[in-house]
Design a protein around this motif. Structure first.
Motif, PDB file in Angstrom:
ATOM      1  N   ILE A   1       0.833  -1.206   0.000  1.00 53.31           N
ATOM      2  CA  ILE A   1       0.000   0.000   0.000  1.00 53.31           C
ATOM      3  C   ILE A   1       0.867   1.256   0.000  1.00 53.31           C
ATOM      4  CG2 ILE A   1      -1.616   1.341   1.421  1.00 53.31           C
ATOM      5  CD1 ILE A   1      -2.886  -1.361   2.187  1.00 53.31           C
ATOM      6  N   GLU A   2       2.000   1.200   0.702  1.00 53.66           N
ATOM      7  CA  GLU A   2       2.911   2.342   0.769  1.00 53.66           C
ATOM      8  C   GLU A   2       3.888   2.391  -0.407  1.00 53.66           C
ATOM      9  OE1 GLU A   2       4.709   2.038   4.619  1.00 53.66           O
ATOM     10  OE2 GLU A   2       2.878   2.653   5.646  1.00 53.66           O
ATOM     11  N   ASN A   3       3.643   1.567  -1.422  1.00 58.51           N
ATOM     12  CA  ASN A   3       4.467   1.513  -2.647  1.00 58.51           C
ATOM     13  C   ASN A   3       5.910   1.071  -2.396  1.00 58.51           C
ATOM     14  OD1 ASN A   3       2.321   2.286  -4.293  1.00 58.51           O
ATOM     15  ND2 ASN A   3       2.739   4.454  -3.924  1.00 58.51           N
ATOM     16  N   ASN A   4       6.151   0.340  -1.331  1.00 57.57           N
ATOM     17  CA  ASN A   4       7.463  -0.264  -1.071  1.00 57.57           C
ATOM     18  C   ASN A   4       7.418  -1.710  -1.569  1.00 57.57           C
ATOM     19  OD1 ASN A   4       8.335   2.077   0.240  1.00 57.57           O
ATOM     20  ND2 ASN A   4       7.557   1.359   2.218  1.00 57.57           N
ATOM     21  N   TYR A   5       7.437  -1.855  -2.873  1.00 56.70           N
ATOM     22  CA  TYR A   5       7.213  -3.172  -3.472  1.00 56.70           C
ATOM     23  C   TYR A   5       8.321  -4.167  -3.177  1.00 56.70           C
ATOM     24  CZ  TYR A   5       3.587  -0.622  -5.897  1.00 56.70           C
ATOM     25  OH  TYR A   5       2.492   0.147  -6.174  1.00 56.70           O
ATOM     26  N   THR A   6       9.550  -3.705  -3.134  1.00 57.98           N
ATOM     27  CA  THR A   6      10.664  -4.617  -2.855  1.00 57.98           C
ATOM     28  C   THR A   6      10.533  -5.214  -1.459  1.00 57.98           C
ATOM     29  OG1 THR A   6      12.077  -3.278  -4.273  1.00 57.98           O
ATOM     30  CG2 THR A   6      13.173  -4.823  -2.795  1.00 57.98           C
ATOM     31  N   GLU A   7      10.244  -4.365  -0.477  1.00 57.64           N
ATOM     32  CA  GLU A   7      10.070  -4.849   0.897  1.00 57.64           C
ATOM     33  C   GLU A   7       8.809  -5.703   1.005  1.00 57.64           C
ATOM     34  OE1 GLU A   7      11.118  -5.326   4.942  1.00 57.64           O
ATOM     35  OE2 GLU A   7      12.226  -4.807   3.147  1.00 57.64           O
ATOM     36  N   GLY A   8       7.777  -5.336   0.275  1.00 58.78           N
ATOM     37  CA  GLY A   8       6.550  -6.129   0.288  1.00 58.78           C
ATOM     38  C   GLY A   8       6.763  -7.532  -0.256  1.00 58.78           C
ATOM     39  N   VAL A   9       7.525  -7.634  -1.333  1.00 58.66           N
ATOM     40  CA  VAL A   9       7.823  -8.949  -1.900  1.00 58.66           C
ATOM     41  C   VAL A   9       8.686  -9.758  -0.931  1.00 58.66           C
ATOM     42  CG1 VAL A   9       9.079 -10.131  -3.748  1.00 58.66           C
ATOM     43  CG2 VAL A   9       7.533  -8.258  -4.299  1.00 58.66           C
ATOM     44  N   ARG A  10       9.652  -9.101  -0.299  1.00 60.70           N
ATOM     45  CA  ARG A  10      10.522  -9.793   0.666  1.00 60.70           C
ATOM     46  C   ARG A  10       9.701 -10.338   1.833  1.00 60.70           C
ATOM     47  NH1 ARG A  10      13.205  -9.488   5.290  1.00 60.70           N
ATOM     48  NH2 ARG A  10      12.339  -7.495   5.932  1.00 60.70           N
ATOM     49  N   LEU A  11       8.872  -9.482   2.423  1.00 60.35           N
ATOM     50  CA  LEU A  11       8.043  -9.920   3.551  1.00 60.35           C
ATOM     51  C   LEU A  11       7.012 -10.959   3.115  1.00 60.35           C
ATOM     52  CD1 LEU A  11       7.422  -6.555   5.443  1.00 60.35           C
ATOM     53  CD2 LEU A  11       8.874  -8.460   6.147  1.00 60.35           C
ATOM     54  N   GLY A  12       6.446 -10.782   1.929  1.00 64.52           N
ATOM     55  CA  GLY A  12       5.475 -11.755   1.422  1.00 64.52           C
ATOM     56  C   GLY A  12       6.092 -13.120   1.206  1.00 64.52           C
ATOM     57  N   SER A  13       7.325 -13.144   0.730  1.00 66.08           N
ATOM     58  CA  SER A  13       8.023 -14.427   0.540  1.00 66.08           C
ATOM     59  C   SER A  13       8.244 -15.133   1.865  1.00 66.08           C
ATOM     60  CB  SER A  13       9.364 -14.198  -0.147  1.00 66.08           C
ATOM     61  OG  SER A  13       9.181 -13.614  -1.408  1.00 66.08           O
ATOM     62  N   ILE A  14       8.671 -14.375   2.861  1.00 59.51           N
ATOM     63  CA  ILE A  14       8.887 -14.964   4.189  1.00 59.51           C
ATOM     64  C   ILE A  14       7.563 -15.470   4.761  1.00 59.51           C
ATOM     65  CG2 ILE A  14       9.609 -14.473   6.561  1.00 59.51           C
ATOM     66  CD1 ILE A  14      11.616 -12.449   5.360  1.00 59.51           C
ATOM     67  N   THR A  15       6.501 -14.683   4.592  1.00 59.98           N
ATOM     68  CA  THR A  15       5.182 -15.087   5.097  1.00 59.98           C
ATOM     69  C   THR A  15       4.725 -16.396   4.457  1.00 59.98           C
ATOM     70  OG1 THR A  15       4.592 -12.761   5.439  1.00 59.98           O
ATOM     71  CG2 THR A  15       2.784 -14.349   5.361  1.00 59.98           C
ATOM     72  N   LEU A  16       4.869 -16.491   3.143  1.00 61.61           N
ATOM     73  CA  LEU A  16       4.461 -17.721   2.449  1.00 61.61           C
ATOM     74  C   LEU A  16       5.325 -18.910   2.855  1.00 61.61           C
ATOM     75  CD1 LEU A  16       3.663 -16.361  -1.116  1.00 61.61           C
ATOM     76  CD2 LEU A  16       2.057 -17.235   0.587  1.00 61.61           C
ATOM     77  N   LEU A  17       6.614 -18.682   3.039  1.00 62.68           N
ATOM     78  CA  LEU A  17       7.488 -19.773   3.476  1.00 62.68           C
ATOM     79  C   LEU A  17       7.143 -20.233   4.892  1.00 62.68           C
ATOM     80  CD1 LEU A  17      10.891 -18.600   1.966  1.00 62.68           C
ATOM     81  CD2 LEU A  17       9.571 -20.639   1.321  1.00 62.68           C
ATOM     82  N   MET A  18       6.786 -19.292   5.757  1.00 60.11           N
ATOM     83  CA  MET A  18       6.372 -19.676   7.112  1.00 60.11           C
ATOM     84  C   MET A  18       5.071 -20.469   7.084  1.00 60.11           C
ATOM     85  SD  MET A  18       7.400 -16.349   9.387  1.00 60.11           S
ATOM     86  CE  MET A  18       6.851 -17.051  10.940  1.00 60.11           C
ATOM     87  N   ALA A  19       4.126 -20.030   6.256  1.00 57.27           N
ATOM     88  CA  ALA A  19       2.866 -20.771   6.129  1.00 57.27           C
ATOM     89  C   ALA A  19       3.120 -22.172   5.568  1.00 57.27           C
ATOM     90  CB  ALA A  19       1.896 -20.002   5.235  1.00 57.27           C
TER      91      ALA A  19
END
Length: 152
Positions: free
Chosen positions: A103-121
């Motif tokens: 939402i804050e247009n920080n796409y690189t950080e969003g992808v990084r956090l999203g990858s970690i979230t999916l790996l944790m799930a």
């Protein structure tokens, strides 16, 4: 390890057990399962400095294994203990942070956090499945009946 965090994980697990309509006699034990999972996660990440994805895998495996044992002992479906027991491990805060970064247009950080979230799930899912496979394998070798461990 903070006692406050352990108590919080215990009560959060019990609260989700109430939401999921688990039998009342299993609420306390289910809370202990959730507290155990959180304790394993914190011990691995803080004390042994293992990454969160691996720690989540081992914590989910611990929750699932204890849930299998309790299901056989109390003659209940394993999901009574495992579903509420993994609640403290679910990366909800990280999923929120992921969406916030997008939402804050920080796409690189969003992808990084999203990858970690999916790996944790995925680690949670793999820990639950791996425990079930191992438990069934050892149960067949020892001649134990399947019972309620398969959830039905």
């Amino acid at each position: 390890m903070s006692w406050t965090a352990l108590y919080a994980s215990f009560f959060a697990t019990m609260a989700f057990g109430i939401l999921f309509n688990v039998p009342r006699k299993s609420l306390f034990t289910g809370g202990l399962v959730g507290m155990l999972g959180w304790a394993v996660f914190v011990a691995l990440t803080v004390n042994l400095e293992i990454d969160t994805i691996t720690a989540t895998l081992f914590a989910a495996f611990s929750v699932a294994t204890v849930s299998q044992i309790l299901a056989r002992r109390y003659k209940m479906p394993v999901t009574v203990f495992s579903i509420a027991g993994i609640i403290p491990l679910v990366p909800g805060g990280m999923a929120y942070a992921t969406i916030r970064q997008f939402i804050e247009n920080n796409y690189t950080e969003g992808v990084r956090l999203g990858s970690i979230t999916l790996l944790m799930a995925g680690s949670i899912a793999f820990g639950l499945i791996f425990s079930g496979v191992i438990t069934e394998t050892f149960s067949r070798k020892r001649g134990y009946p399947k019972g309620n461990s398969s959830g039905g």
